[in-house]
Scaffold this motif. Structure first.
Motif, PDB file in Angstrom:
ATOM      1  N   VAL A 117      -5.115 -14.234 -59.564  1.00 18.19           N
ATOM      2  CA  VAL A 117      -4.117 -14.137 -60.629  1.00 18.19           C
ATOM      3  C   VAL A 117      -4.322 -12.853 -61.422  1.00 18.19           C
ATOM      4  CG1 VAL A 117      -3.331 -15.171 -62.801  1.00 18.19           C
ATOM      5  CG2 VAL A 117      -3.754 -16.618 -60.809  1.00 18.19           C
ATOM      6  N   ILE A 118      -5.578 -12.581 -61.781  1.00 20.22           N
ATOM      7  CA  ILE A 118      -5.880 -11.369 -62.561  1.00 20.22           C
ATOM      8  C   ILE A 118      -5.542 -10.118 -61.753  1.00 20.22           C
ATOM      9  CG2 ILE A 118      -7.757 -10.003 -63.558  1.00 20.22           C
ATOM     10  CD1 ILE A 118      -8.936 -12.654 -64.585  1.00 20.22           C
ATOM     11  N   LYS A 119      -5.875 -10.130 -60.477  1.00 20.54           N
ATOM     12  CA  LYS A 119      -5.574  -8.975 -59.624  1.00 20.54           C
ATOM     13  C   LYS A 119      -4.067  -8.727 -59.541  1.00 20.54           C
ATOM     14  CE  LYS A 119      -7.382  -6.972 -55.425  1.00 20.54           C
ATOM     15  NZ  LYS A 119      -8.173  -7.169 -54.215  1.00 20.54           N
ATOM     16  N   ASN A 120      -3.285  -9.809 -59.529  1.00 17.01           N
ATOM     17  CA  ASN A 120      -1.825  -9.676 -59.494  1.00 17.01           C
ATOM     18  C   ASN A 120      -1.263  -9.143 -60.802  1.00 17.01           C
ATOM     19  OD1 ASN A 120      -1.580 -10.530 -56.842  1.00 17.01           O
ATOM     20  ND2 ASN A 120      -1.267 -12.673 -57.411  1.00 17.01           N
ATOM     21  N   LEU A 121      -2.007  -9.255 -61.900  1.00 18.53           N
ATOM     22  CA  LEU A 121      -1.554  -8.749 -63.196  1.00 18.53           C
ATOM     23  C   LEU A 121      -1.886  -7.268 -63.410  1.00 18.53           C
ATOM     24  CD1 LEU A 121      -2.417 -11.743 -65.555  1.00 18.53           C
ATOM     25  CD2 LEU A 121      -0.152 -10.940 -64.881  1.00 18.53           C
ATOM     26  N   LEU A 122      -2.710  -6.682 -62.562  1.00 16.42           N
ATOM     27  CA  LEU A 122      -3.086  -5.275 -62.744  1.00 16.42           C
ATOM     28  C   LEU A 122      -1.893  -4.327 -62.704  1.00 16.42           C
ATOM     29  CD1 LEU A 122      -6.477  -5.105 -60.799  1.00 16.42           C
ATOM     30  CD2 LEU A 122      -6.064  -5.525 -63.236  1.00 16.42           C
ATOM     31  N   PRO A 123      -0.913  -4.524 -61.812  1.00 16.26           N
ATOM     32  CA  PRO A 123       0.272  -3.654 -61.863  1.00 16.26           C
ATOM     33  C   PRO A 123       1.044  -3.782 -63.179  1.00 16.26           C
ATOM     34  CG  PRO A 123       0.141  -4.727 -59.725  1.00 16.26           C
ATOM     35  CD  PRO A 123      -0.900  -5.364 -60.605  1.00 16.26           C
ATOM     36  N   VAL A 124       0.985  -4.954 -63.816  1.00 11.43           N
ATOM     37  CA  VAL A 124       1.639  -5.134 -65.119  1.00 11.43           C
ATOM     38  C   VAL A 124       0.932  -4.264 -66.157  1.00 11.43           C
ATOM     39  CG1 VAL A 124       2.208  -6.798 -66.937  1.00 11.43           C
ATOM     40  CG2 VAL A 124       2.390  -7.465 -64.525  1.00 11.43           C
ATOM     41  N   LEU A 125      -0.409  -4.227 -66.123  1.00 13.05           N
ATOM     42  CA  LEU A 125      -1.161  -3.353 -67.028  1.00 13.05           C
ATOM     43  C   LEU A 125      -0.791  -1.896 -66.797  1.00 13.05           C
ATOM     44  CD1 LEU A 125      -4.735  -4.960 -66.961  1.00 13.05           C
ATOM     45  CD2 LEU A 125      -3.001  -5.139 -68.749  1.00 13.05           C
ATOM     46  N   ASP A 126      -0.640  -1.511 -65.525  1.00 14.67           N
ATOM     47  CA  ASP A 126      -0.231  -0.135 -65.198  1.00 14.67           C
ATOM     48  C   ASP A 126       1.141   0.176 -65.784  1.00 14.67           C
ATOM     49  OD1 ASP A 126      -2.584   0.173 -63.717  1.00 14.67           O
ATOM     50  OD2 ASP A 126      -1.602  -0.303 -61.814  1.00 14.67           O
ATOM     51  N   ASP A 127       2.064  -0.778 -65.658  1.00 20.60           N
ATOM     52  CA  ASP A 127       3.406  -0.577 -66.199  1.00 20.60           C
ATOM     53  C   ASP A 127       3.381  -0.454 -67.715  1.00 20.60           C
ATOM     54  OD1 ASP A 127       4.462  -0.636 -63.654  1.00 20.60           O
ATOM     55  OD2 ASP A 127       5.140  -2.727 -63.778  1.00 20.60           O
TER      56      ASP A 127
END
Length: 108
Positions: free
Chosen positions: A6-16
């Protein structure tokens, strides 16, 4: 393992968020920027409480293949030979395990 996924899937959100904040900062202070900062801070604090941390790597650091991924090499002066010239994508670790290596450009 499920939490890591789940956390790994949220990393692109942090990038955005980083890209959006950078773009909004060029426009100057606004209510939108303040709102984005609040949401970004809350998300990062929440993920940090679960053990997510940024892999610290900066321009000028010596390249280490164990903690970063070189995506390309560019000619650079002797001051940047074998060192990080640019960080293209941030890396993150969950606890002591790197779950996404920072992507960097190194000097040749």
């Amino acid at each position: 393992n499920a939490g890591q996924g789940v956390i790994k899937n949220l990393l692109p959100v942090l990038d955005d968020f980083d890209r959006a904040l950078t773009q909004m900062e060029t426009l100057g202070e606004s209510e939108h920027l303040t709102g984005f900062n609040l949401i970004s801070t809350k998300l990062r604090d929440n993920l940090s409480s679960k053990g997510l941390n940024l892999v610290e790597i900066n321009k000028g650091d010596a390249f280490n293949a164990d903690t970063a991924e070189a995506i390309t090499q560019i000619p650079a002066g002797k001051n940047f030979k074998g060192k990080v010239v640019d960080v293209v994508e941030k890396g993150y670790k969950l606890g002591d395990k790197i779950i996404r290596f920072p992507k960097v450009v190194i000097g040749q």
